[in-house]
Scaffold this active site. Structure first.
Site, PDB file in Angstrom:
ATOM      1  N   CYS A  78      43.777  43.999  56.005  1.00 28.97           N
ATOM      2  CA  CYS A  78      42.625  44.923  55.970  1.00 28.97           C
ATOM      3  C   CYS A  78      41.717  45.097  57.100  1.00 28.97           C
ATOM      4  O   CYS A  78      41.442  44.108  57.510  1.00 28.97           O
ATOM      5  CB  CYS A  78      41.959  44.440  54.536  1.00 28.97           C
ATOM      6  SG  CYS A  78      40.440  45.686  54.266  1.00 28.97           S
ATOM      7  N   CYS A  82      34.817  41.532  55.750  1.00 30.25           N
ATOM      8  CA  CYS A  82      34.135  40.754  54.852  1.00 30.25           C
ATOM      9  C   CYS A  82      34.283  39.279  55.071  1.00 30.25           C
ATOM     10  O   CYS A  82      35.526  38.904  54.952  1.00 30.25           O
ATOM     11  CB  CYS A  82      34.682  41.416  53.265  1.00 30.25           C
ATOM     12  SG  CYS A  82      34.878  43.202  53.168  1.00 30.25           S
ATOM     13  N   CYS A  85      36.779  37.081  52.929  1.00 25.99           N
ATOM     14  CA  CYS A  85      37.893  37.617  52.273  1.00 25.99           C
ATOM     15  C   CYS A  85      39.097  37.330  52.995  1.00 25.99           C
ATOM     16  O   CYS A  85      39.260  37.333  54.448  1.00 25.99           O
ATOM     17  CB  CYS A  85      37.805  39.005  52.197  1.00 25.99           C
ATOM     18  SG  CYS A  85      39.365  39.786  51.472  1.00 25.99           S
ATOM     19  N   CYS A 122      43.906  45.148  36.214  1.00 25.31           N
ATOM     20  CA  CYS A 122      43.084  45.447  37.294  1.00 25.31           C
ATOM     21  C   CYS A 122      44.000  45.405  38.482  1.00 25.31           C
ATOM     22  O   CYS A 122      44.800  44.267  38.473  1.00 25.31           O
ATOM     23  CB  CYS A 122      41.976  44.549  37.130  1.00 25.31           C
ATOM     24  SG  CYS A 122      41.158  44.605  35.869  1.00 25.31           S
ATOM     25  N   CYS A 153      42.253  49.457  35.609  1.00 25.15           N
ATOM     26  CA  CYS A 153      41.089  49.405  36.750  1.00 25.15           C
ATOM     27  C   CYS A 153      41.884  49.475  38.028  1.00 25.15           C
ATOM     28  O   CYS A 153      42.680  48.616  38.256  1.00 25.15           O
ATOM     29  CB  CYS A 153      40.146  48.097  36.421  1.00 25.15           C
ATOM     30  SG  CYS A 153      38.893  47.988  37.425  1.00 25.15           S
ATOM     31  N   CYS A 213      32.809  49.460  37.708  1.00 20.48           N
ATOM     32  CA  CYS A 213      32.807  47.915  37.471  1.00 20.48           C
ATOM     33  C   CYS A 213      32.237  47.624  38.816  1.00 20.48           C
ATOM     34  O   CYS A 213      32.859  47.823  39.976  1.00 20.48           O
ATOM     35  CB  CYS A 213      34.283  47.402  37.273  1.00 20.48           C
ATOM     36  SG  CYS A 213      34.483  45.641  37.599  1.00 20.48           S
ATOM     37  N   ARG A 285      31.339  39.605  33.661  1.00 20.35           N
ATOM     38  CA  ARG A 285      32.652  38.685  33.872  1.00 20.35           C
ATOM     39  C   ARG A 285      32.350  37.493  34.915  1.00 20.35           C
ATOM     40  O   ARG A 285      31.914  37.742  35.939  1.00 20.35           O
ATOM     41  CB  ARG A 285      33.742  39.698  34.381  1.00 20.35           C
ATOM     42  CG  ARG A 285      35.105  38.913  34.875  1.00 20.35           C
ATOM     43  CD  ARG A 285      36.188  39.894  35.121  1.00 20.35           C
ATOM     44  NE  ARG A 285      36.354  41.154  34.495  1.00 20.35           N
ATOM     45  CZ  ARG A 285      36.345  42.600  34.706  1.00 20.35           C
ATOM     46  NH1 ARG A 285      36.233  42.548  36.059  1.00 20.35           N
ATOM     47  NH2 ARG A 285      36.481  43.269  33.956  1.00 20.35           N
TER      48      ARG A 285
HETATM   49  N1  SAM Z   1      39.299  46.112  49.142  1.00 25.91           N
HETATM   50  C1  SAM Z   1      38.703  46.255  48.069  1.00 25.91           C
HETATM   51  C2  SAM Z   1      37.278  46.214  48.411  1.00 25.91           C
HETATM   52  O1  SAM Z   1      36.855  45.366  48.841  1.00 25.91           O
HETATM   53  O2  SAM Z   1      36.631  46.865  47.568  1.00 25.91           O
HETATM   54  C3  SAM Z   1      39.100  45.810  46.996  1.00 25.91           C
HETATM   55  C4  SAM Z   1      39.793  44.195  46.958  1.00 25.91           C
HETATM   56  S1  SAM Z   1      38.484  42.830  46.891  1.00 25.91           S
HETATM   57  C5  SAM Z   1      39.453  41.569  47.403  1.00 25.91           C
HETATM   58  C6  SAM Z   1      37.673  42.780  45.636  1.00 25.91           C
HETATM   59  C7  SAM Z   1      36.709  41.491  45.364  1.00 25.91           C
HETATM   60  O3  SAM Z   1      37.065  40.382  45.334  1.00 25.91           O
HETATM   61  C8  SAM Z   1      35.484  41.677  46.601  1.00 25.91           C
HETATM   62  O4  SAM Z   1      34.672  42.937  46.553  1.00 25.91           O
HETATM   63  C9  SAM Z   1      34.841  40.239  46.341  1.00 25.91           C
HETATM   64  O5  SAM Z   1      33.603  40.685  45.651  1.00 25.91           O
HETATM   65  C10 SAM Z   1      35.980  39.351  45.851  1.00 25.91           C
HETATM   66  N2  SAM Z   1      36.211  38.408  46.459  1.00 25.91           N
HETATM   67  C11 SAM Z   1      37.080  38.498  47.616  1.00 25.91           C
HETATM   68  N3  SAM Z   1      37.306  37.337  48.200  1.00 25.91           N
HETATM   69  C12 SAM Z   1      36.664  36.381  47.667  1.00 25.91           C
HETATM   70  C13 SAM Z   1      36.282  35.055  47.682  1.00 25.91           C
HETATM   71  N4  SAM Z   1      37.071  34.310  48.712  1.00 25.91           N
HETATM   72  N5  SAM Z   1      35.421  34.465  46.802  1.00 25.91           N
HETATM   73  C14 SAM Z   1      34.922  35.058  45.836  1.00 25.91           C
HETATM   74  N6  SAM Z   1      34.983  36.508  45.690  1.00 25.91           N
HETATM   75  C15 SAM Z   1      36.036  37.177  46.419  1.00 25.91           C
HETATM   76 FE1  SF4 Z   2      39.341  44.218  52.880  1.00 25.88          FE
HETATM   77 FE2  SF4 Z   2      39.040  42.004  51.697  1.00 25.88          FE
HETATM   78 FE3  SF4 Z   2      36.855  43.182  52.401  1.00 25.88          FE
HETATM   79 FE4  SF4 Z   2      38.452  44.176  50.375  1.00 25.88          FE
HETATM   80  S1  SF4 Z   2      37.129  42.389  50.505  1.00 25.88           S
HETATM   81  S2  SF4 Z   2      37.517  45.410  51.940  1.00 25.88           S
HETATM   82  S3  SF4 Z   2      40.246  43.427  50.833  1.00 25.88           S
HETATM   83  S4  SF4 Z   2      38.409  42.601  53.751  1.00 25.88           S
END
Ligand code: SAM
Ligand code: SF4
Length: 347
Positions: A78, A82, A85, A122, A153, A213, A285
């Site tokens: 990606c 973030c 992530c 989801c 979802c 959501c 949730r």
């Molecule tokens: N890329 C899309 C986005 O960011 O909207 C969807 C996938 S993203 C992985 C979904 C959510 O998972 C993120 O918004 C975040 O809130 C949560 N998430 C991802 N990594 C995480 C982590 N290491 N610990 C807790 N929550 C996490």
């Molecule tokens: Fe990309 Fe992870 Fe951020 Fe979703 S949460 S936009 S997968 S970097």
């Protein structure tokens, strides 16, 4: 007579009513101030949980929990940054990127989740936003899962008006798009998009009639006032998100937040309780982080008004407790699966 007034009438010890809110617990409001929210966070724990229980019981059967299953339909690579992530291409997390899964493979996984008792499927893609050329596959997946009788979802990143329209036409029930933290703390975690970008997508989704959501993560080094700010941003939207996932950070190796210590589980429970009070008709949730929570912490979360979990042993790329452990815990608590489309806020 409301539960609160029954409590007051029978309250022989003369304990003051716990409520700090201007209205009865369980009333829908969109005008929360930061001071009010911080006052909720500051309540004695028992008072906070009591108030959350009143709000919860006004709209929900407290002995039902909704089960969702989450599948990564496009993993890794990606372009966003973030800080939590494992799927960001900006960090060296050792995760192998893969292409969008084929429709039939996703449907086969959804079938398994349905057989295991899940009512919502989801699906997440590690994208900043979908490419228009992927939308035919995404819409075919939505239609296929819906035909199995499950709620659908998707979480695909930011969406254009046209993409939202296509998802609505395909019959998508929910779109996930987390705001993650407060507006003030946002740029400490993500630099490749703004808080406002997130709100813009949420508004497009809402206007298209798709259930929203949206929630966030706690334990990223933020202050309690950031948790208050995050919940304020969600509750003061035009409509409360129908689902509010609260994630406990899973520190992922190779990400900037890998060294972040675990937050006090009771602070996590407080966040759940405040979310329940502020958005009483929404599904709250316990999302990421259950793998590292004791059964007792999860039980306190249910007591504080959480009524949805992700089931299955995988959560995108992270671990999850697994069905056997969950059934045992829910069985001990006398909690049953909530049927699909029970949320009073659902469209
Ligand atoms: N890329 C899309 C986005 O960011 O909207 C969807 C996938 S993203 C992985 C979904 C959510 O998972 C993120 O918004 C975040 O809130 C949560 N998430 C991802 N990594 C995480 C982590 N290491 N610990 C807790 N929550 C996490
Ligand atoms: Fe990309 Fe992870 Fe951020 Fe979703 S949460 S936009 S997968 S970097």
């Amino acid at each position: 007579m409301s539960l609160q007034s029954e409590f007051d009438a029978e309250n022989k010890a003369g304990t003051p009513a716990p409520s700090t809110a201007r209205t009865d617990p369980g009333t829908l409001r969109h005008d929360w101030t930061r001071e009010e929210i911080e006052a909720l966070f500051a309540l004695p724990f028992n008072d906070l949980v009591f108030e959350a229980q009143i709000a919860h019981r006004r709209w929900f059967n407290p002995n039902q929990v909704q089960m969702s299953t989450l599948l990564s339909i496009k993993t890794g690579g990606c372009p966003e940054d973030c800080g939590y992530c494992a799927q960001s291409a900006k960090f060296d997390t050792g995760l192998k990127a893969s292409k969008l899964m084929e429709v039939e493979k996703v449907l086969a996984e959804a079938r398994k989740a349905k057989e295991a008792g899940s009512s919502r499927y989801c699906m997440g893609a590690a994208w900043r936003e979908p490419k228009d050329r992927d939308m035919d596959t995404i819409c075919a997946i939505v239609q296929g899962v819906k035909e199995m009788g499950m709620e659908t979802c998707m979480t695909l990143g930011m969406l254009s008006g046209q993409q939202v329209h296509r998802l609505a036409q395909a019959g998508l029930d929910y779109y996930n798009h987390n705001i993650d933290t407060s507006e003030e703390y946002y740029d400490k975690i993500i630099s490749t998009r703004t808080f406002q970008d997130r709100l813009d997508t949420l508004e497009r989704v809402r206007q298209a009639g798709i259930n929203v959501c949206s929630g966030g993560i706690v334990g990223m080094g933020e202050e309690q006032s950031d948790r208050a700010g995050m919940l304020m941003a969600l509750a003061n939207l035009e409509e409360h998100p129908q689902s509010v996932p609260i994630n406990m950070l899973i520190p992922m190796e190779g990400t900037p937040l890998e060294g972040e210590g675990q937050i006090d589980p009771l602070d996590f429970v407080r966040t759940i309780a405040v979310a329940r009070i502020m958005m009483p008709q929404s599904m709250v949730r316990i999302a990421a982080g259950r793998e590292h929570m004791s059964d007792e912490t999860q039980t306190l979360c249910f007591l504080a008004g959480a009524n949805s979990i992700f089931t299955g042993d995988k959560l995108l790329t992270a671990k999850n407790p697994g069905d056997a452990h969950d059934s045992k815990l829910l069985g001990k608590l006398g909690i049953e699966p909530m049927p699909a489309h029970t949320c009073p806020a659902e469209k």
